[in-house]
Motif scaffolding. Structure first.
Motif, short mmCIF file in Angstrom:
data_model
loop_
_atom_site.label_atom_id
_atom_site.label_comp_id
_atom_site.label_asym_id
_atom_site.label_seq_id
_atom_site.Cartn_x
_atom_site.Cartn_y
_atom_site.Cartn_z
N SER A 64 0.83 -1.19 0.00
CA SER A 64 0.00 0.00 0.00
C SER A 64 0.87 1.25 0.00
O SER A 64 1.90 1.32 0.68
N ASP A 77 -4.55 -0.10 -2.26
CA ASP A 77 -5.25 1.15 -2.01
C ASP A 77 -6.59 1.21 -2.73
O ASP A 77 -7.59 1.66 -2.18
N ASN A 80 -8.90 -1.13 -0.89
CA ASN A 80 -9.39 -0.50 0.34
C ASN A 80 -10.50 0.50 0.05
O ASN A 80 -11.51 0.54 0.75
N ASP A 81 -10.34 1.29 -0.99
CA ASP A 81 -11.37 2.27 -1.37
C ASP A 81 -12.68 1.60 -1.74
O ASP A 81 -13.76 2.13 -1.46
N GLU A 83 -13.59 -1.42 -0.69
CA GLU A 83 -13.89 -2.39 0.35
C GLU A 83 -13.84 -3.82 -0.18
O GLU A 83 -14.70 -4.65 0.09
N ARG A 85 -11.60 -7.27 -0.28
CA ARG A 85 -10.56 -7.94 0.51
C ARG A 85 -9.32 -8.19 -0.34
O ARG A 85 -9.42 -8.54 -1.51
#
Length: 106
Positions: A64, A77, A80-81, A83, A85
């Motif tokens: 990341s 990244d 993560n934005d 959501e 996994r």
């Protein structure tokens, strides 16, 4: 023993993204042609995991780095934005309880 696919084959080619002028919004809404080529296949992996959230993880060797922008964004990244996994290769091997028959030297 559970079998794990080594490769995901998706029905779209990376070039189809360029032909349809679809841009990966978590990278940037206005990527130019050179940036789309740089992004490569990453959006397809992420989209596949997003469509099958309950039983898909994205496995990546990238680390990341939230400060990167546009086509340089890293898979963790973007995941993560959205959501989605994700994990690295070592986490995947641990989760799958992967073992070899190798023995350490005495």
């Amino acid at each position: 023993m559970r079998s794990v696919p080594l490769t995901i084959c998706l029905p779209c080619s990376p070039n189809s993204m360029r032909r349809r002028r679809r841009k990966p919004s978590k990278y940037a809404p206005d990527l130019n042609d050179a940036e789309i080529i740089e992004v490569g296949r990453d959006p397809f992996l992420t989209a596949h995991a997003l469509a099958h959230r309950l039983d898909r993880n994205v496995v990546t060797v990238e680390a990341s780095k939230p400060s990167t922008k546009r086509a340089n964004r890293r898979i963790p990244d973007v995941c993560n934005d959205l959501e989605v996994r994700w994990c690295n290769s070592f986490q995947m091997l641990t989760e799958l309880n992967f073992r070899t028959g190798w023995r350490s030297a005495p």
